[in-house]
Design an enzyme around this catalytic site. Structure first.
Site, PDB file in Angstrom:
ATOM      1  N   ARG A  95       5.456   2.840 -10.175  1.00 13.86           N
ATOM      2  CA  ARG A  95       6.294   1.920  -9.412  1.00 13.86           C
ATOM      3  C   ARG A  95       7.426   1.420 -10.301  1.00 13.86           C
ATOM      4  O   ARG A  95       7.232   1.188 -11.506  1.00 13.86           O
ATOM      5  CB  ARG A  95       5.416   0.747  -8.970  1.00 13.86           C
ATOM      6  CG  ARG A  95       6.104  -0.306  -8.111  1.00 13.86           C
ATOM      7  CD  ARG A  95       6.387   0.216  -6.743  1.00 13.86           C
ATOM      8  NE  ARG A  95       6.646  -0.856  -5.789  1.00 13.86           N
ATOM      9  CZ  ARG A  95       7.205  -0.640  -4.600  1.00 13.86           C
ATOM     10  NH1 ARG A  95       7.552   0.579  -4.219  1.00 13.86           N
ATOM     11  NH2 ARG A  95       7.384  -1.641  -3.767  1.00 13.86           N
ATOM     12  N   THR A 367      10.854   6.578   1.656  1.00  9.04           N
ATOM     13  CA  THR A 367       9.538   6.965   1.186  1.00  9.04           C
ATOM     14  C   THR A 367       9.125   8.320   1.762  1.00  9.04           C
ATOM     15  O   THR A 367       9.515   8.672   2.864  1.00  9.04           O
ATOM     16  CB  THR A 367       8.543   5.904   1.656  1.00  9.04           C
ATOM     17  OG1 THR A 367       9.078   4.653   1.254  1.00  9.04           O
ATOM     18  CG2 THR A 367       7.168   6.113   1.115  1.00  9.04           C
ATOM     19  N   THR A 385       9.046   6.845  -3.366  1.00  9.86           N
ATOM     20  CA  THR A 385      10.064   6.146  -2.577  1.00  9.86           C
ATOM     21  C   THR A 385      11.266   5.702  -3.395  1.00  9.86           C
ATOM     22  O   THR A 385      11.164   5.519  -4.600  1.00  9.86           O
ATOM     23  CB  THR A 385       9.440   4.884  -1.919  1.00  9.86           C
ATOM     24  OG1 THR A 385      10.360   4.320  -0.992  1.00  9.86           O
ATOM     25  CG2 THR A 385       9.067   3.825  -2.938  1.00  9.86           C
ATOM     26  N   ASN A 387      12.705   3.269  -1.552  1.00  9.02           N
ATOM     27  CA  ASN A 387      12.631   2.173  -0.575  1.00  9.02           C
ATOM     28  C   ASN A 387      13.340   2.562   0.716  1.00  9.02           C
ATOM     29  O   ASN A 387      12.773   3.249   1.546  1.00  9.02           O
ATOM     30  CB  ASN A 387      13.145   0.857  -1.149  1.00  9.02           C
ATOM     31  CG  ASN A 387      12.699  -0.338  -0.310  1.00  9.02           C
ATOM     32  OD1 ASN A 387      11.692  -0.236   0.391  1.00  9.02           O
ATOM     33  ND2 ASN A 387      13.411  -1.427  -0.363  1.00  9.02           N
ATOM     34  N   GLU A 406      14.471  -1.051  -4.627  1.00  7.82           N
ATOM     35  CA  GLU A 406      13.092  -1.557  -4.586  1.00  7.82           C
ATOM     36  C   GLU A 406      13.001  -3.055  -4.852  1.00  7.82           C
ATOM     37  O   GLU A 406      11.981  -3.675  -4.572  1.00  7.82           O
ATOM     38  CB  GLU A 406      12.253  -0.795  -5.604  1.00  7.82           C
ATOM     39  CG  GLU A 406      10.867  -0.404  -5.123  1.00  7.82           C
ATOM     40  CD  GLU A 406      10.928   0.678  -4.078  1.00  7.82           C
ATOM     41  OE1 GLU A 406      10.536   0.407  -2.929  1.00  7.82           O
ATOM     42  OE2 GLU A 406      11.378   1.797  -4.377  1.00  7.82           O
ATOM     43  N   ASP A 409      11.658  -5.255  -2.227  1.00 11.42           N
ATOM     44  CA  ASP A 409      10.212  -5.378  -1.972  1.00 11.42           C
ATOM     45  C   ASP A 409       9.607  -6.579  -2.698  1.00 11.42           C
ATOM     46  O   ASP A 409       8.458  -6.940  -2.454  1.00 11.42           O
ATOM     47  CB  ASP A 409       9.473  -4.099  -2.393  1.00 11.42           C
ATOM     48  CG  ASP A 409       9.393  -3.076  -1.258  1.00 11.42           C
ATOM     49  OD1 ASP A 409       9.773  -3.413  -0.125  1.00 11.42           O
ATOM     50  OD2 ASP A 409       8.946  -1.936  -1.508  1.00 11.42           O
ATOM     51  N   SER A 438       4.069  -3.136  -2.959  1.00 11.30           N
ATOM     52  CA  SER A 438       4.325  -1.974  -2.113  1.00 11.30           C
ATOM     53  C   SER A 438       3.321  -1.931  -0.965  1.00 11.30           C
ATOM     54  O   SER A 438       2.285  -2.599  -1.001  1.00 11.30           O
ATOM     55  CB  SER A 438       4.176  -0.714  -2.976  1.00 11.30           C
ATOM     56  OG  SER A 438       4.235   0.433  -2.188  1.00 11.30           O
ATOM     57  N   SER A 439       3.646  -1.133   0.050  1.00 10.91           N
ATOM     58  CA  SER A 439       2.676  -0.844   1.116  1.00 10.91           C
ATOM     59  C   SER A 439       2.218   0.611   1.063  1.00 10.91           C
ATOM     60  O   SER A 439       1.484   1.062   1.941  1.00 10.91           O
ATOM     61  CB  SER A 439       3.304  -1.097   2.493  1.00 10.91           C
ATOM     62  OG  SER A 439       3.727  -2.421   2.601  1.00 10.91           O
ATOM     63  N   GLY A 461       7.445   1.917   5.384  1.00 14.03           N
ATOM     64  CA  GLY A 461       7.508   0.507   4.982  1.00 14.03           C
ATOM     65  C   GLY A 461       6.165  -0.164   5.231  1.00 14.03           C
ATOM     66  O   GLY A 461       5.108   0.413   4.962  1.00 14.03           O
TER      67      GLY A 461
HETATM   68  O1  DON Z   1       6.796   0.489  -1.370  1.00 16.74           O
HETATM   69  C1  DON Z   1       6.960   0.183  -0.191  1.00 16.74           C
HETATM   70  O2  DON Z   1       6.098  -0.296   0.501  1.00 16.74           O
HETATM   71  C2  DON Z   1       8.298   0.468   0.461  1.00 16.74           C
HETATM   72  N1  DON Z   1       9.330   0.483  -0.522  1.00 16.74           N
HETATM   73  C3  DON Z   1       8.197   1.747   1.229  1.00 16.74           C
HETATM   74  C4  DON Z   1       9.461   2.105   1.974  1.00 16.74           C
HETATM   75  C5  DON Z   1       9.294   3.087   3.066  1.00 16.74           C
HETATM   76  O3  DON Z   1       8.212   3.505   3.383  1.00 16.74           O
HETATM   77  C6  DON Z   1      10.533   3.488   3.777  1.00 16.74           C
HETATM   78  N2  DON Z   1      10.298   4.628   4.605  1.00 16.74           N
HETATM   79  N3  DON Z   1      10.235   4.729   5.739  1.00 16.74           N
END
Ligand code: DON
Length: 557
Positions: A95, A367, A385, A387, A406, A409, A438-439, A461
C-alpha cells in the site's frame, strides 16, 4: 429453497441478456483471470515457461501498468494474498504511504473547509507508490524466475505497443477533460482513441527497463526517482527522495475466518476489506439465507442491515495498524458479530442515524484484481490500485506512468466522505508515513475439507467488500455456478449515505415496495465491481471467470 425455480428463471434470462456461459472449461495446469486478455496471456505464458503463480503475478502486474492504465500501475499500490503449495499463507502489503511532509489539515482551507479536488486530482493527492517495491519483493522472496524474464512482456507491450480495445478507447476518451490539466498525460493520452489504434509508450518502456535492470533502485533511486521528485517540485506535490528511499512493502499474517465450515484467508489492515468481509460473514452465518430467494426483500433487508453496521464500525475503528491500535481479533470474532446484530428487526430498517459504531472494550487487538493458480498448488489473489480511474490523472512527464490519488483514502476531515462516500475518523486521519485505509479484499476460500475452493477479489472502492461477499454467499449458500454468482446483479449499503444502492434497476417493483415499507431508501446505481476469480472442483480441477461487467478474460491450460 422457497420459490427455487424463480431464481433459475431469472438466472436463465439473465445469462441470455449478459451472454454469460453457464459452465466454463476446467483445467489442471493453471488458470489466470485478470482485467484484460493481454495481461491474462502474459500470466499464462509465464506459467507455461515453468514459472510459479508468484512469477506470473509479478509479470502480469507490470503488464497491467501498460495495457490497463486506468488501474494497472507502477505508480500505486496493492495487496497480495498467497497460499503456497506447502500450506504456508502470507499477505504482502505494498500500500502507498503518506509523504513525510503530509499533515492532518493539508486539504483544508484557512476556515477549515475541504478544498475541492485537492485530495483527488494533481500531485498533492499522491501517496508514495508501493507497487514496484511490492512486486519485486514478492518475486525475489517467493518467485523462481529472473526479474528480466518476468518483466520482458510488459516492456515489449510498452515499447512495441498494443492494439487499444474499444472499451479502453472509450475509457481514455471519457477522461480527456481531466487529462487536459496535465501536459505529461496529454503527451500520451491527449488524443481521441479508436478501437484498434496502436498505443506505444516509450517513456514507460524506459522506466520499466530501468526497473528490470536495477531492481527497486531503478524506481526509488536514480533517474526515475529524480523525474518523480522534480515533477513533485514543479506541481506542488510532496514526495521527496527520502520518501521514495524509505518506502518498504510489508509481509503480514493473513486474516483468517470461517463461514459455514469453509475457511477464509483475506487481507488484514491497512485494508478494511478482510475485517469487514469476515464480520459480515459472521453475522450472516446465523441465518438460513436459502429460505428466501436470493434477491427477495427478506434477504436484501437482512444483508443491508449487516452491511450498515459493519461499515459504521469500519469508519471508526479501522486504519493503518502501524499507527492505530486496530482491534482486529475482537472485530472478527463471532461474539462481536452477534452483539452488533442483536438489535436486528426482521421487519424494519434501522436508520443509519440510529446506528453508532460499536464501543470496543479493549480486552487485550480504479483498482484491478487478478487471481492465479499454478499446477503446484500455489494461489495468488492480488488487488492493486491507483485509487480513482487513472489515479490523480497525472502521467509523470518523462517517466510515462500515472500516479495514484490514494491520499483521498485517508480521512481528509472527520465526517467528510471520500470519493467512495466512505467516512473516516481518528484511526484513518492523515499522518506522515501512514498507509491509507483500503477496502481491497483479495481473498482465498478453502472448502471444509481444507482444499482450495475459490480465489477472488474485485475493484469497486467501498463496494469491493460487498462484491466479494455476494460472490461467496451465492456460491456457498445458493450453489450458483461461478459465472452466474459473479454476473448476477448486486446491491450495497455502507451506513452513510443511508440507502441501498442497487445495480441496474433490476429489483422488481414488489420487492422495492416491501423494502421501502420496511423503512429503506433505494437508489439505483450503475454496475459496480469486476470480479476475477478461480474456482476448484472437488477433483481439484480449476476454472476461472472474469466478470462480464469488465472486459477481462480467464485463461487456463
Ligand atoms: O484501496 C481502496 O479501497 C480504494 N483505493 C480502491 C479504489 C477502487 O476500487 C476504484 N475502482 N473501482
Amino acid at each position: 429453497m422457497k420459490n427455487k425455480h424463480n431464481i433459475y428463471i431469472l438466472l436463465f434470462l439473465f445469462s441470455i441478456l449478459t451472454n454469460s456461459s453457464v459452465t466454463g472449461q476446467w483445467y489442471s495446469n493453471g488458470v489466470v483471470s485478470s482485467a484484460d486478455v493481454l495481461t491474462s496471456e502474459v500470466g499464462i505464458k509465464i506459467l507455461k515457461e515453468g514459472g510459479n503463480a508468484i512469477d506470473a503475478a509479478v509479470g502480469l502486474g507490470f503488464a497491467l501498468a501498460v495495457v490497463y492504465p486506468q488501474a494497472g500501475n507502477i505508480g500505486g499500490g496493492g495487496f497480495f494474498i498467497i497460499h503456497f503449495a506447502d500450506g504456508r499463507e502470507i499477505a504482502i502489503d505494498f500500500r502507498e504511504t503518506a509523504p513525510l511532509r503530509a499533515h492532518r489539515d493539508m486539504y483544508l482551507d484557512s476556515a477549515g473547509n475541504v478544498i475541492e479536488n485537492l485530495s483527488t486530482k494533481g500531485n498533492l493527492a499522491t501517496a508514495v507508490p508501493g507497487s514496484v517495491a511490492g512486486l519485486l519483493f514478492a518475486l525475489e522472496k517467493y518467485g523462481t524466475m529472473k526479474r528480466q524474464d518476468v518483466m520482458k512482456y510488459a516492456i515489449k507491450l510498452a515499447e512495441e505497443g498494443f492494439q487499444v480495445s474499444g472499451r479502453l478507447a472509450n475509457s481514455i476518451n471519457s477522461h480527456i477533460e481531466d487529462f487536459k490539466m496535465f501536459p505529461g498525460t496529454m503527451k500520451i493520452f491527449g488524443k481521441i482513441f479508436q478501437e484498434g489504434d496502436t498505443l506505444i509508450q516509450t517513456d514507460l518502456a524506459n522506466t520499466l527497463k530501468e526497473i528490470s535492470e536495477k531492481g527497486r533502485d531503478g524506481f526509488y533511486k536514480g533517474k526515475v526517482a529524480d523525474i518523480i521528485v522534480n515533477e513533485m517540485k514543479n506541481t506542488g506535490g510532496l514526495i521527496s527522495h527520502k520518501d521514495l528511499q524509505n518506502y518498504k512493502p510489508k509481509e503480514r499474517d493473513v486474516l483468517r475466518g470461517t463461514y459455514r465450515g469453509y475457511k477464509i484467508i483475506t487481507m488484514p489492515p491497512p485494508s478494511s476489506g478482510g475485517i469487514c468481509l469476515i464480520y459480515l460473514l459472521n453475522i450472516l452465518e446465523k441465518f438460513n439465507l436459502r429460505q428466501y430467494d436470493l434477491y427477495s426483500a427478506e434477504n436484501i433487508h437482512l444483508m443491508t442491515e449487516a452491511m450498515r453496521r459493519v461499515y459504521a464500525d469500519r469508519s471508526e475503528h479501522l486504519g493503518d495498524p502501524d499507527f492505530y491500535n486496530v482491534q482486529t481479533d475482537i472485530l472478527i470474532s463471532k461474539d462481536f458479530a452477534e452483539q452488533s446484530f442483536s438489535d436486528f428487526d426482521t421487519s424494519k430498517a434501522t436508520l443509519s442515524d440510529e446506528i453508532k459504531p460499536m464501543k470496543i472494550i479493549n480486552e487485550g487487538s480504479n483498482t484491478t484484481h487478478f487471481s492465479i493458480a499454478d499446477k503446484h498448488g500455489n494461489l495468488v489473489s492480488a488487488t492493486t490500485t491507483i485509487n480513482d480511474s487513472y489515479g490523480n490523472k497525472v502521467v509523470v512527464d518523462g517517466a510515462g506512468f500515472f500516479l495514484n490519488n490514494e491520499m483521498d483514502d485517508l480521512s481528509v476531515k472527520p465526517g467528510v466522505p471520500n470519493i467512495f462516500g466512505l467516512l473516516g475518523n481518528e484511526a484513518n486521519a492523515i499522518e506522515p508515513g501512514k498507509r491509507p485505509l483500503s477496502s481491497m479484499t483479495p481473498t482465498i476460500v478453502f472448502s471444509p475439507d481444507g482444499k482450495p475452493f475459490l480465489v477472488l477479489g474485485s475493484p469497486g472502492g467501498g463496494r469491493i467488500i460487498t462484491t466479494v461477499l455476494h460472490t461467496i454467499i451465492r456460491i456457498i449458500d445458493f450453489n450458483m455456478e461461478l459465472e452466474d454468482a459473479v454476473d448476477f446483479q448486486r446491491f450495497h449499503h455502507q451506513w452513510y449515505p443511508d440507502e441501498i444502492q442497487i445495480e441496474r434497476e433490476t429489483i422488481d417493483g414488489q420487492t422495492q415496495r416491501r423494502l421501502i415499507e420496511m423503512g429503506h431508501n433505494i437508489k439505483n446505481i450503475s454496475k459496480f465491481g469486476r470480479v476475477d476469480a478461480i474456482i476448484f472442483s472437488t477433483a481439484g480441477l480449476m476454472k476461472g471467470y472474469s466478470d462480464s461487467r469488465g472486459y477481462g478474460k480467464a485463461i487456463g491450460y
